[in-house]
Design a protein around this motif. Structure first.
Motif, PDB file in Angstrom:
ATOM      1  N   ARG A 112       0.878  -1.167   0.000  1.00 38.73           N
ATOM      2  CA  ARG A 112       0.000   0.000   0.000  1.00 38.73           C
ATOM      3  C   ARG A 112       0.917   1.218   0.000  1.00 38.73           C
ATOM      4  O   ARG A 112       1.824   1.316   0.832  1.00 38.73           O
ATOM      5  CB  ARG A 112      -0.896   0.001   1.229  1.00 38.73           C
ATOM      6  CG  ARG A 112      -1.797   1.210   1.365  1.00 38.73           C
ATOM      7  CD  ARG A 112      -2.591   1.129   2.670  1.00 38.73           C
ATOM      8  NE  ARG A 112      -3.430   2.299   2.865  1.00 38.73           N
ATOM      9  CZ  ARG A 112      -4.179   2.507   3.960  1.00 38.73           C
ATOM     10  NH1 ARG A 112      -4.174   1.622   4.942  1.00 38.73           N
ATOM     11  NH2 ARG A 112      -4.918   3.612   4.060  1.00 38.73           N
ATOM     12  N   THR A 113       0.667   2.146  -0.913  1.00 36.53           N
ATOM     13  CA  THR A 113       1.638   3.224  -1.072  1.00 36.53           C
ATOM     14  C   THR A 113       1.010   4.478  -1.662  1.00 36.53           C
ATOM     15  O   THR A 113      -0.109   4.452  -2.175  1.00 36.53           O
ATOM     16  CB  THR A 113       2.791   2.747  -1.991  1.00 36.53           C
ATOM     17  OG1 THR A 113       3.836   3.710  -2.007  1.00 36.53           O
ATOM     18  CG2 THR A 113       2.302   2.516  -3.412  1.00 36.53           C
ATOM     19  N   LYS A 114       1.757   5.573  -1.574  1.00 33.74           N
ATOM     20  CA  LYS A 114       1.450   6.808  -2.284  1.00 33.74           C
ATOM     21  C   LYS A 114       2.594   7.103  -3.240  1.00 33.74           C
ATOM     22  O   LYS A 114       3.750   6.784  -2.948  1.00 33.74           O
ATOM     23  CB  LYS A 114       1.289   7.981  -1.307  1.00 33.74           C
ATOM     24  CG  LYS A 114       0.067   7.931  -0.428  1.00 33.74           C
ATOM     25  CD  LYS A 114      -0.013   9.167   0.463  1.00 33.74           C
ATOM     26  CE  LYS A 114      -1.264   9.158   1.321  1.00 33.74           C
ATOM     27  NZ  LYS A 114      -1.354  10.392   2.160  1.00 33.74           N
ATOM     28  N   LYS A 142       6.008   6.424  -1.426  1.00 35.91           N
ATOM     29  CA  LYS A 142       6.071   6.404   0.025  1.00 35.91           C
ATOM     30  C   LYS A 142       5.319   5.170   0.481  1.00 35.91           C
ATOM     31  O   LYS A 142       4.089   5.105   0.417  1.00 35.91           O
ATOM     32  CB  LYS A 142       5.427   7.663   0.632  1.00 35.91           C
ATOM     33  CG  LYS A 142       5.464   7.683   2.153  1.00 35.91           C
ATOM     34  CD  LYS A 142       4.797   8.944   2.699  1.00 35.91           C
ATOM     35  CE  LYS A 142       4.819   8.942   4.228  1.00 35.91           C
ATOM     36  NZ  LYS A 142       4.154  10.153   4.786  1.00 35.91           N
ATOM     37  N   GLN A 143       6.057   4.169   0.899  1.00 39.18           N
ATOM     38  CA  GLN A 143       5.458   2.900   1.305  1.00 39.18           C
ATOM     39  C   GLN A 143       4.729   3.071   2.633  1.00 39.18           C
ATOM     40  O   GLN A 143       5.301   3.511   3.626  1.00 39.18           O
ATOM     41  CB  GLN A 143       6.546   1.836   1.429  1.00 39.18           C
ATOM     42  CG  GLN A 143       6.054   0.488   1.902  1.00 39.18           C
ATOM     43  CD  GLN A 143       7.186  -0.522   1.986  1.00 39.18           C
ATOM     44  OE1 GLN A 143       7.879  -0.763   1.011  1.00 39.18           O
ATOM     45  NE2 GLN A 143       7.383  -1.098   3.169  1.00 39.18           N
ATOM     46  N   MET A 144       3.451   2.700   2.651  1.00 41.49           N
ATOM     47  CA  MET A 144       2.646   2.819   3.853  1.00 41.49           C
ATOM     48  C   MET A 144       2.525   1.485   4.589  1.00 41.49           C
ATOM     49  O   MET A 144       2.512   1.448   5.814  1.00 41.49           O
ATOM     50  CB  MET A 144       1.272   3.373   3.495  1.00 41.49           C
ATOM     51  CG  MET A 144       1.343   4.706   2.761  1.00 41.49           C
ATOM     52  SD  MET A 144      -0.266   5.346   2.315  1.00 41.49           S
ATOM     53  CE  MET A 144      -0.911   5.746   3.929  1.00 41.49           C
ATOM     54  N   LYS A 161      -3.167  10.285  -3.602  1.00 42.16           N
ATOM     55  CA  LYS A 161      -3.931   9.059  -3.809  1.00 42.16           C
ATOM     56  C   LYS A 161      -3.155   7.847  -3.320  1.00 42.16           C
ATOM     57  O   LYS A 161      -1.961   7.727  -3.563  1.00 42.16           O
ATOM     58  CB  LYS A 161      -4.259   8.903  -5.298  1.00 42.16           C
ATOM     59  CG  LYS A 161      -5.265   7.815  -5.616  1.00 42.16           C
ATOM     60  CD  LYS A 161      -5.684   7.903  -7.087  1.00 42.16           C
ATOM     61  CE  LYS A 161      -6.772   6.917  -7.408  1.00 42.16           C
ATOM     62  NZ  LYS A 161      -7.229   7.042  -8.809  1.00 42.16           N
ATOM     63  N   GLU A 162      -3.849   6.938  -2.639  1.00 41.39           N
ATOM     64  CA  GLU A 162      -3.226   5.707  -2.165  1.00 41.39           C
ATOM     65  C   GLU A 162      -3.525   4.565  -3.135  1.00 41.39           C
ATOM     66  O   GLU A 162      -4.632   4.477  -3.675  1.00 41.39           O
ATOM     67  CB  GLU A 162      -3.741   5.342  -0.776  1.00 41.39           C
ATOM     68  CG  GLU A 162      -3.379   6.357   0.292  1.00 41.39           C
ATOM     69  CD  GLU A 162      -3.868   5.941   1.661  1.00 41.39           C
ATOM     70  OE1 GLU A 162      -4.174   4.738   1.839  1.00 41.39           O
ATOM     71  OE2 GLU A 162      -3.950   6.805   2.550  1.00 41.39           O
ATOM     72  N   TYR A 163      -2.522   3.717  -3.329  1.00 46.17           N
ATOM     73  CA  TYR A 163      -2.663   2.594  -4.243  1.00 46.17           C
ATOM     74  C   TYR A 163      -2.309   1.285  -3.556  1.00 46.17           C
ATOM     75  O   TYR A 163      -1.467   1.244  -2.653  1.00 46.17           O
ATOM     76  CB  TYR A 163      -1.713   2.749  -5.438  1.00 46.17           C
ATOM     77  CG  TYR A 163      -2.048   3.874  -6.392  1.00 46.17           C
ATOM     78  CD1 TYR A 163      -2.995   3.699  -7.396  1.00 46.17           C
ATOM     79  CD2 TYR A 163      -1.406   5.101  -6.293  1.00 46.17           C
ATOM     80  CE1 TYR A 163      -3.294   4.725  -8.278  1.00 46.17           C
ATOM     81  CE2 TYR A 163      -1.691   6.129  -7.175  1.00 46.17           C
ATOM     82  CZ  TYR A 163      -2.640   5.935  -8.167  1.00 46.17           C
ATOM     83  OH  TYR A 163      -2.924   6.958  -9.038  1.00 46.17           O
ATOM     84  N   SER A 222      -6.676   1.723  -6.841  1.00 46.21           N
ATOM     85  CA  SER A 222      -6.705   2.729  -5.788  1.00 46.21           C
ATOM     86  C   SER A 222      -7.182   2.056  -4.500  1.00 46.21           C
ATOM     87  O   SER A 222      -8.054   1.175  -4.527  1.00 46.21           O
ATOM     88  CB  SER A 222      -7.642   3.878  -6.161  1.00 46.21           C
ATOM     89  OG  SER A 222      -8.989   3.430  -6.221  1.00 46.21           O
ATOM     90  N   TRP A 223      -6.577   2.428  -3.387  1.00 45.98           N
ATOM     91  CA  TRP A 223      -6.906   1.804  -2.109  1.00 45.98           C
ATOM     92  C   TRP A 223      -8.377   1.972  -1.759  1.00 45.98           C
ATOM     93  O   TRP A 223      -9.026   1.049  -1.252  1.00 45.98           O
ATOM     94  CB  TRP A 223      -6.025   2.378  -1.009  1.00 45.98           C
ATOM     95  CG  TRP A 223      -6.230   1.755   0.321  1.00 45.98           C
ATOM     96  CD1 TRP A 223      -6.895   2.270   1.393  1.00 45.98           C
ATOM     97  CD2 TRP A 223      -5.781   0.450   0.734  1.00 45.98           C
ATOM     98  NE1 TRP A 223      -6.888   1.384   2.443  1.00 45.98           N
ATOM     99  CE2 TRP A 223      -6.210   0.261   2.072  1.00 45.98           C
ATOM    100  CE3 TRP A 223      -5.061  -0.557   0.105  1.00 45.98           C
ATOM    101  CZ2 TRP A 223      -5.938  -0.902   2.783  1.00 45.98           C
ATOM    102  CZ3 TRP A 223      -4.785  -1.723   0.813  1.00 45.98           C
ATOM    103  CH2 TRP A 223      -5.226  -1.883   2.128  1.00 45.98           C
ATOM    104  N   GLU A 224      -8.929   3.129  -2.080  1.00 43.87           N
ATOM    105  CA  GLU A 224     -10.322   3.401  -1.709  1.00 43.87           C
ATOM    106  C   GLU A 224     -11.311   2.568  -2.513  1.00 43.87           C
ATOM    107  O   GLU A 224     -12.463   2.385  -2.100  1.00 43.87           O
ATOM    108  CB  GLU A 224     -10.642   4.886  -1.891  1.00 43.87           C
ATOM    109  CG  GLU A 224     -10.580   5.370  -3.326  1.00 43.87           C
ATOM    110  CD  GLU A 224     -10.917   6.839  -3.461  1.00 43.87           C
ATOM    111  OE1 GLU A 224     -11.116   7.285  -4.599  1.00 43.87           O
ATOM    112  OE2 GLU A 224     -10.989   7.526  -2.439  1.00 43.87           O
TER     113      GLU A 224
END
Length: 218
Positions: A44-46, A72-74, A106-108, A130-132
């Protein structure tokens, strides 16, 4: 990122001209569990930056250009014991390149594989959403839940009639029944191995109950 998965028939193959992407891009959409199991990396990342880079030369001496995304790794659900801060992809969608928003908003969810240099590369064949847009079940299944099903195989049904050829397979029918590859099975089901070594669909993200694991017929 939207790749219009719901309007592309499963029989449509993505064909690429670049030699290094040719094999990876002859593909059809994957169930998220199968994508997880096939990937070296699931994160999960931006995306916080983007630039075109030259990664080498082809057989004729021409430069091989790629897009480098700084990320940016979440959270890492699967991958090496280190943080990943860059992702490489083709320079255009014609060469199977993935377009991602790089403003960091946006998160992916990104799945992909490591090359010989231990660099993460992705293409249109990888499961990137997309994460959402992911269902709650999909988010909770990432990691241990999907990993439990990696001894099983999700088989796509693109045209009726279709069937499985092994008891360790689960038939994925979202496209033929719902007209989308982001249907009920993709969003809410995992293919789980039972105690008799056969595999079957199981709904939800909680561990399967004993009666499901012990059952002989789907």
């Amino acid at each position: 990122m939207s790749r219009s998965r719901s309007v592309v028939p499963l029989l449509l193959l993505v064909l690429c001209g670049a030699a290094e992407f040719a094999e990876a891009c002859s593909c059809s959409p994957e169930h998220p569990q199968q994508a997880y199991c096939n990937a070296d990396v699931v994160i999960r990342t931006k995306v916080v930056g983007k630039k075109e880079v030259v990664t080498g030369k082809d057989a004729y001496g021409y430069p091989v250009k790629m897009i480098q995304y700084d990320i940016k790794q979440m959270k890492m659900f699967k991958g090496p014991d280190r943080e990943i801060d860059t992702v490489f992809t083709g320079p255009s969608t014609a060469l199977c390149g993935v377009k991602l928003e790089s403003d960091g908003k946006k998160e992916y969810l990104i799945t992909g594989n490591l090359d010989s240099n231990n660099t993460l590369r992705v293409s249109l064949c990888d499961y990137i959403e997309s994460w959402e847009s992911l269902s709650m079940t999909q988010k909770k299944c990432l990691g241990q839940r999907y990993q439990m099903g990696c001894d099983c195989k999700v088989v796509q049904c693109s045209v009726i009639p279709c069937s499985i050829s092994s008891p360790t397979e689960c038939l994925w029918t979202d496209w033929v029944l719902e007209g989308t590859v982001q249907g009920t099975q993709a969003q809410h089901f995992t293919c789980v191995k039972r105690n008799d070594s056969s595999c079957a669909w199981y709904r939800g993200s909680a561990p399967p109950k004993k009666e499901f694991m012990d059952i002989e017929d789907p």
